[in-house]
Design an enzyme around this catalytic site. Structure first.
Site, PDB file in Angstrom:
ATOM      1  N   CYS A 121       0.884  -1.167   0.000  1.00  0.00           N
ATOM      2  CA  CYS A 121       0.000   0.000   0.000  1.00  0.00           C
ATOM      3  C   CYS A 121       0.916   1.209   0.000  1.00  0.00           C
ATOM      4  O   CYS A 121       1.486   1.546   1.035  1.00  0.00           O
ATOM      5  CB  CYS A 121      -0.906   0.005   1.228  1.00  0.00           C
ATOM      6  SG  CYS A 121      -1.859   1.531   1.365  1.00  0.00           S
ATOM      7  N   CYS A 152      -0.492   4.341   2.292  1.00  0.00           N
ATOM      8  CA  CYS A 152      -0.542   4.275   3.763  1.00  0.00           C
ATOM      9  C   CYS A 152      -0.128   2.869   4.188  1.00  0.00           C
ATOM     10  O   CYS A 152       1.016   2.501   3.988  1.00  0.00           O
ATOM     11  CB  CYS A 152      -1.922   4.671   4.305  1.00  0.00           C
ATOM     12  SG  CYS A 152      -3.329   4.005   3.411  1.00  0.00           S
ATOM     13  N   SER A 153      -1.045   2.099   4.769  1.00  0.00           N
ATOM     14  CA  SER A 153      -0.663   0.747   5.188  1.00  0.00           C
ATOM     15  C   SER A 153      -1.861  -0.188   5.092  1.00  0.00           C
ATOM     16  O   SER A 153      -2.033  -1.045   5.947  1.00  0.00           O
ATOM     17  CB  SER A 153      -0.099   0.765   6.601  1.00  0.00           C
ATOM     18  OG  SER A 153      -1.045   1.320   7.494  1.00  0.00           O
ATOM     19  N   CYS A 154      -2.701  -0.029   4.066  1.00  0.00           N
ATOM     20  CA  CYS A 154      -3.864  -0.903   3.882  1.00  0.00           C
ATOM     21  C   CYS A 154      -3.407  -2.352   3.854  1.00  0.00           C
ATOM     22  O   CYS A 154      -2.431  -2.699   3.190  1.00  0.00           O
ATOM     23  CB  CYS A 154      -4.586  -0.577   2.576  1.00  0.00           C
ATOM     24  SG  CYS A 154      -5.269   1.085   2.568  1.00  0.00           S
TER      25      CYS A 154
END
Lengths: 212, 95
Positions: free
Chosen positions: A116, A119-121
């Site tokens: 991702c 962000c950090s999906c």
């Protein structure tokens, strides 16, 4: 050896972790204020908040492993998983909320890698919290630019003829890699298979290797 | 109308401010629709608690050689990203 001049190391040789006794940041204060206000107004209780945190903490990659093991053992389930990952996960009884899931299949010709960049999906409902490296700018920026070098650092050297597909979770989808099932596992049952399937193999930074 | 898989499309090269889910590295780049994902609300509005209508979301596949100018590890490798319909340039149906 507390007086050996290495003040930043504890006597056990580990670095000291700084106490977090600095003032609260603006957003920390905001979070505490909103939370306390909502508890005071009876929107929810602190018990409910803790229960939710416990549910989040309890999620582990074992959920994803069970999903992959089922797909390896049941060709019809695998078809359903590749068609609609979320429905297949719900079929196994996982509470994944409104998550949209796409399962991408590794084959002899294709390897998949999840990132991702924004962000950090991450499919937390199936794999738990993402590893720290998944959230770093280094992984997020390099995975779409030099993924083969990144994989090499994870110990995975991809042959040039394998097509590498990087999946950037930019919006509403979450991804899970369906790793390739090694031939030597053909007699194993679903539970034993699940134990083989690592978190990183479902992100795509590793594969399930040879018979240990 | 939903853009069919296999269609070659170009991502808008816009630099508008806000909560944008179209990463810079694909803006202005050309890729191929891998599949359509259905309609979703626009995060550019949702992030500010604004009402949003529904937009078609696509998975678009880009070749590494399209995204990066040099030092490409393998020209056949691809990156796929989710892109909302309003970030896709007008395209020619015939191609």
């Amino acid at each position: 050896m507390p007086h050996d001049g290495h003040d930043h190391l504890s006597s056990s040789g580990h670095p000291f972790r700084k106490d977090n006794d600095t003032p609260l940041t603006y957003w920390q204060l905001m979070e505490i204020s909103v939370r306390e206000l909502m508890i005071t107004k009876g929107e929810f209780s602190s018990t409910e908040i803790n229960k939710q945190i416990e549910i989040m903490d309890a999620r582990t990659p074992a959920n994803g492993s069970a999903l992959v093991a089922r797909a390896w053992s049941d060709p019809e389930f695998k078809k359903r998983l590749l068609k609609n990952g979320a429905e297949a996960a719900r079929e196994l009884g996982f509470d994944i909320g409104p998550m949209h899931l796409i399962a991408v299949e590794n084959t002899e010709h294709v390897h998949n890698l999840i990132v991702c960049t924004l962000c950090s999906c991450y499919p937390r409902n199936l794999l738990g919290f993402p590893p720290d490296w998944y959230k770093t700018k280094e992984y997020r920026s390099r995975a779409v630019k030099e993924p083969r070098s990144v994989l090499e650092e994870f110990g995975l050297v991809l042959p040039a003829e394998i097509n590498l597909r990087v999946h950037d979770s930019t919006a509403d989808m979450r991804y899970i890699v369906l790793p390739m099932r090694p031939k030597w596992t053909h007699e194993m049952n679903e539970n034993d298979l699940a134990r083989l399937i690592s978190r990183d193999s479902m992100i795509g930074t590793s594969i399930i290797g040879s018979n240990p | 109308m939903t853009i069919p898989p296999g269609t070659s499309i170009t991502i808008k090269d816009s630099a508008q401010p806000g909560h944008i889910r179209t990463p810079y590295y694909i803006r202005g780049k050309t890729g191929v629709i891998e599949r359509s994902l259905g309609e979703f609300k626009n995060p550019e509005q949702l992030a500010y608690s604004l009402p949003s209508s529904l937009y078609e979301l696509y998975r678009v596949r880009f070749k590494m050689s399209e995204l990066w100018n040099h030092d490409i590890e393998n020209p056949n490798d691809t990156v796929e990203a989710e892109v909302f319909s309003h970030w896709i340039e007008e395209y020619n149906n015939a191609t």
